[in-house]
Each structure stands twice: as C-alpha cells, then as structure tokens.
Design an enzyme around this catalytic site. Structure first.
Site, PDB file in Angstrom:
ATOM      1  N   SER A   1       0.874  -1.185   0.000  1.00 33.95           N
ATOM      2  CA  SER A   1       0.000   0.000   0.000  1.00 33.95           C
ATOM      3  C   SER A   1       0.910   1.234   0.000  1.00 33.95           C
ATOM      4  CB  SER A   1      -0.881  -0.014   1.246  1.00 33.95           C
ATOM      5  OG  SER A   1      -0.053  -0.043   2.386  1.00 33.95           O
TER       6      SER A   1
ATOM      7  N   THR B   1       2.897   1.598   3.175  1.00 35.77           N
ATOM      8  CA  THR B   1       4.041   0.690   3.347  1.00 35.77           C
ATOM      9  C   THR B   1       5.203   1.053   2.439  1.00 35.77           C
ATOM     10  OG1 THR B   1       2.535  -1.070   3.960  1.00 35.77           O
ATOM     11  CG2 THR B   1       4.725  -1.753   3.294  1.00 35.77           C
TER      12      THR B   1
ATOM     13  N   ARG C   1       9.004   2.195   3.473  1.00 39.72           N
ATOM     14  CA  ARG C   1      10.224   1.478   3.060  1.00 39.72           C
ATOM     15  C   ARG C   1      11.199   2.394   2.335  1.00 39.72           C
ATOM     16  NH1 ARG C   1       7.594  -4.491   1.617  1.00 39.72           N
ATOM     17  NH2 ARG C   1       6.852  -4.791   3.740  1.00 39.72           N
TER      18      ARG C   1
ATOM     19  N   LYS D   1      -4.169  -6.665  -5.256  1.00 43.43           N
ATOM     20  CA  LYS D   1      -4.515  -6.705  -3.824  1.00 43.43           C
ATOM     21  C   LYS D   1      -5.904  -6.097  -3.685  1.00 43.43           C
ATOM     22  CE  LYS D   1      -3.054  -3.868   0.132  1.00 43.43           C
ATOM     23  NZ  LYS D   1      -2.589  -4.793   1.153  1.00 43.43           N
TER      24      LYS D   1
ATOM     25  N   GLU E   1      -4.618 -15.096   2.171  1.00 43.94           N
ATOM     26  CA  GLU E   1      -3.361 -14.938   2.915  1.00 43.94           C
ATOM     27  C   GLU E   1      -3.615 -14.717   4.405  1.00 43.94           C
ATOM     28  OE1 GLU E   1      -0.954 -11.523   1.830  1.00 43.94           O
ATOM     29  OE2 GLU E   1       0.765 -12.247   2.960  1.00 43.94           O
TER      30      GLU E   1
ATOM     31  N   LYS F   1      -1.845 -18.452   0.411  1.00 44.93           N
ATOM     32  CA  LYS F   1      -0.569 -17.749   0.602  1.00 44.93           C
ATOM     33  C   LYS F   1      -0.269 -17.788   2.094  1.00 44.93           C
ATOM     34  CE  LYS F   1       1.875 -13.409  -0.113  1.00 44.93           C
ATOM     35  NZ  LYS F   1       2.266 -12.402  -1.084  1.00 44.93           N
TER      36      LYS F   1
ATOM     37  N   GLY G   1       7.653 -12.768   5.028  1.00 42.84           N
ATOM     38  CA  GLY G   1       7.414 -12.359   6.405  1.00 42.84           C
ATOM     39  C   GLY G   1       8.595 -11.762   7.163  1.00 42.84           C
ATOM     40  N   GLY G   2       9.530 -11.152   6.447  1.00 44.69           N
ATOM     41  CA  GLY G   2      10.672 -10.535   7.139  1.00 44.69           C
ATOM     42  C   GLY G   2      11.843 -11.485   7.342  1.00 44.69           C
TER      43      GLY G   2
ATOM     44  N   SER H   1       5.597 -16.231  -3.173  1.00 44.86           N
ATOM     45  CA  SER H   1       4.932 -14.958  -3.496  1.00 44.86           C
ATOM     46  C   SER H   1       5.545 -13.926  -2.564  1.00 44.86           C
ATOM     47  CB  SER H   1       3.423 -15.096  -3.270  1.00 44.86           C
ATOM     48  OG  SER H   1       2.791 -13.843  -3.389  1.00 44.86           O
TER      49      SER H   1
HETATM   50  C1  5MM Z   1       3.739  -6.157   0.055  1.00 45.52           C
HETATM   51  O1  5MM Z   1       3.139  -6.250   1.305  1.00 45.52           O
HETATM   52  C2  5MM Z   1       1.793  -6.747   1.302  1.00 45.52           C
HETATM   53  C3  5MM Z   1       0.920  -6.020   2.277  1.00 45.52           C
HETATM   54  O2  5MM Z   1       1.050  -4.712   2.065  1.00 45.52           O
HETATM   55  P1  5MM Z   1       0.397  -3.670   3.099  1.00 45.52           P
HETATM   56  O3  5MM Z   1       0.810  -4.086   4.476  1.00 45.52           O
HETATM   57  O4  5MM Z   1       1.038  -2.417   2.686  1.00 45.52           O
HETATM   58  O5  5MM Z   1      -1.065  -3.691   2.892  1.00 45.52           O
HETATM   59  C4  5MM Z   1       1.767  -8.167   1.787  1.00 45.52           C
HETATM   60  O6  5MM Z   1       0.496  -8.728   1.702  1.00 45.52           O
HETATM   61  C5  5MM Z   1       2.693  -9.015   0.999  1.00 45.52           C
HETATM   62  O7  5MM Z   1       2.131  -9.293  -0.258  1.00 45.52           O
HETATM   63  C6  5MM Z   1       2.955 -10.312   1.707  1.00 45.52           C
HETATM   64  O8  5MM Z   1       2.971 -10.184   3.099  1.00 45.52           O
HETATM   65  C7  5MM Z   1       4.272 -10.876   1.269  1.00 45.52           C
HETATM   66  O9  5MM Z   1       5.268  -9.958   1.587  1.00 45.52           O
HETATM   67  P2  5MM Z   1       6.563 -10.466   2.326  1.00 45.52           P
HETATM   68  O10 5MM Z   1       7.399  -9.234   2.476  1.00 45.52           O
HETATM   69  O11 5MM Z   1       6.081 -11.040   3.639  1.00 45.52           O
HETATM   70  O12 5MM Z   1       7.167 -11.514   1.429  1.00 45.52           O
END
Ligand code: 5MM
Length: 328
Positions: free
Chosen positions: A22, A25, A29, A93, A175, A217, A259-260, A289
C-alpha cells in the site's frame, strides 16, 4: 479459465512477485532508505523492477496495488497490458488494509468486504486475473492473541472474499499471515496455525469455495523473530505436517510469503518444504509470493542511485534466480 491461470502461475519454476505494498508501506520502506516516497519515485522504482529483461524466466505473476493497476504506465502501456505482453499475469490486492479489532492493541481485522464485489469486477475488466486478501494474526501470550473471536472473524472474511473473487473470475489468494514478530516458540506458532487453519478450511467448505481454483498464501511455521533462526529441517517438518493435516488435495496451489525472513532463509525454507512435501506424497503445487525477500536487495541498491536501472535490475535478477532455483 481459472484453472489455466493456476497452471500458468506454477509452470516452469516460476513464482509470484508481491509488489502490492500500500502507499503507506512503500513510503515507509523508501523513506527508511532516505528516498522521498513521492508518487513519481514509487512509479520509477516499480517500473525499474517490472522492466527487468528476463523477469518472466522467474516470475509468472505480479500482485499490484490498485494505483499501479489503474493509473500507472510503463513504456506507454498500462501496467497490466505491459505485463501481459511479457507473459506475466497481473494480480491485484483487493483488501482494504487493517483496522483495529475490538479496541485491542494486538489484533486487527481486514477491511474491504462491502465494496469487494464491485472492485473485483472492475479489476477483472482492467486485466487482473488473480487477487489477494491478507489478514494478520499477531501472537502474544501476554494478551492471549490471537483470540478465538479474531480467528472466527478473519477466517470467515477470508472465505467470503474467496467466494466473491471466484464469482468475479479472479483466482483468489487467501493470505492468513501468522506474524513472526515477537518471542514465541515454534510450538506456539504451530498451535496458532492449527487454530487458524482448522477454522479457515471449515469456513471455505461452508461457503462452498472451489478449492481447485484457490491458492493459499502462507507463512512458514517458524519461531518468533526475536528467537534464534530455526533449523531448516524443523521448519520443513512442522510446515508440511500442518499442510497435510488441513489442506485438501484438490487445492489449486500454495505460495509462501517471506514475512521478514532474510532472502537466504526464505529460499532455503522454500526448497526444504518442497523436498519434504514430495517425500510425504503431498503433491499440491508450491511456489513463492515474496515481497521483501525479492525486493530488499534491489531496493537498497536503487535507493543509492535512483537512475541506475541496469545494475538494480541485475541485483533483482540474482534474487529472482535464487528463488526460482529453490523450486527445483
Ligand atoms: C507487500 O506487502 C503486502 C501487504 O502490504 P500492506 O501491508 O502495505 O497492505 C503483503 O500482503 C505481501 O504481499 C505479503 O505479506 C508478502 O510480503 P513479504 O514481504 O512477507 O514476502
């Protein structure tokens, strides 16, 4: 039709790039790397990634944020048209972000169900062929999170979303992200997975969601981020055990979020889980993903010189190749 999309997603050692941050986010970053989070910079950064020459050797689909799908252009084409011309499936999304649940400090639910049907129909017209809805579960023993009430709400909404998305012709990615943040043990994580997956798969069945046209996911079953790194063998065993217990064999596929975790952890856990699944005769297609695991190195490099397209794409390509190699 949706079956074809699923086949394409998992074909030829490819995975999904999550570029659906979003605005909040992505701005966070970029700002952390001292880059102004302007709309212009966000577009410039994403176009640098999307313009990578060999992208479709490793990536079969990209999850986009609505602004990217609706408004942005690359090489004179709308982003979905550009991606389709590279044989990459545009995804979207569709959740409306997180909202505090019952005034709790640790629990949130996902907004966006009221306008979901209309949005999905519109995104389909704009070229999207799959969608994603994320709900989160924060683990805190002190606050007894996640509560049964939250699990009930989030899994019910995930199943409602999946049904609506399928009706609009978009393959849903459900997810339920079980967050790593904290100091919980892997056993505690597993206990939460059991509660969330039990409820989720019951709700999906109740709402008559078509499992064959559905993608999960998920996170890996790991300990909290404040604990030492988990042994790969334990992660593969615990994760596949949960999969076998809850996921119906006819499910379209499974993709992991990072997930970090570091890129290296995300790639090695992925490889190990695939190996274990095959050994256990669990034959649902599995891929990645990832957002941060694929983007962190590229974004860091780009932040130092936002005009350096070529080397940023080289850095990005290296991580894409490692992710794809992990599938082999
Ligand atoms: C890219 O981050 C997505 C969520 O964005 P917002 O928090 O800004 O709404 C998130 O759904 C993402 O697609 C997944 O968590 C996978 O991202 P990671 O960084 O965990 O691989």
């Amino acid at each position: 039709m949706t079956k074809d999309i699923i086949n394409k997603i998992f074909q030829g050692h490819k995975g999904i790039l999550a570029a659906d941050e979003s605005n909040k986010t992505i701005i966070k970053r970029l700002t952390a790397l001292s880059v102004d989070g302007s709309e212009e910079n966000i577009t410039k950064y994403r176009n640098t990634l999307f313009g990578t020459n060999n992208l479709n050797n490793f990536i079969s689909g990209i999850i986009l944020y609505k602004d990217t799908l609706e408004k942005q252009q690359i090489n004179g084409l709308k982003v979905p048209e550009f991606l389709m011309s590279k044989n990459i499936i545009p995804g979207i999304k569709v959740d409306g972000g997180l909202e505090n649940f019952n005034d709790s400090d640790t629990e949130s639910y996902t907004k966006g169900l009221a306008e979901l049907k209309e949005n999905c129909e519109n995104y389909y017209k704009l070229g999207a062929r799959f969608s994603k809805w994320r709900s989160v579960f924060f683990i805190s023993t002190e606050n007894s999170s996640p509560t049964d009430e939250l699990i009930e709400k989030n899994t019910d909404d995930l199943a409602s979303y999946a049904k609506i998305s399928q009706e609009a012709g978009l393959v849903p990615f459900i997810e339920p992200e079980i967050l790593r943040d904290g100091e919980h043990s892997i056993e505690e994580t597993k206990e939460v997975f059991n509660r969330v997956f039990k409820s989720l798969f019951e709700k999906l069945t109740e709402k008559d969601v078509d499992f064959e046209s559905l993608i999960l996911k998920t996170s890996f079953v790991v300990s909290g981020s404040m604990l030492p790194e988990d042994d790969t063998k334990i992660v593969q065993k615990e994760t596949v055990e949960i999969f076998k217990k809850y996921i119906p064999e006819k499910m379209g596929g499974i993709v992991f979020l990072s997930g970090g975790l570091t890129p290296e952890q995300s790639f090695s856990y992925l490889h190990a889980v695939i190996e274990e699944s095959e050994k256990e005769g669990f034959l649902i297609p599995i891929s990645f993903s990832y957002s941060r695991a694929l983007q962190n190195n590229a974004m860091l490099h780009w932040s130092k010189n936002t005009d350096d397209v070529i080397t940023t794409q080289e850095v990005f390509s290296k991580d894409l190749k490692k992710a794809s190699d992990a599938l082999q």
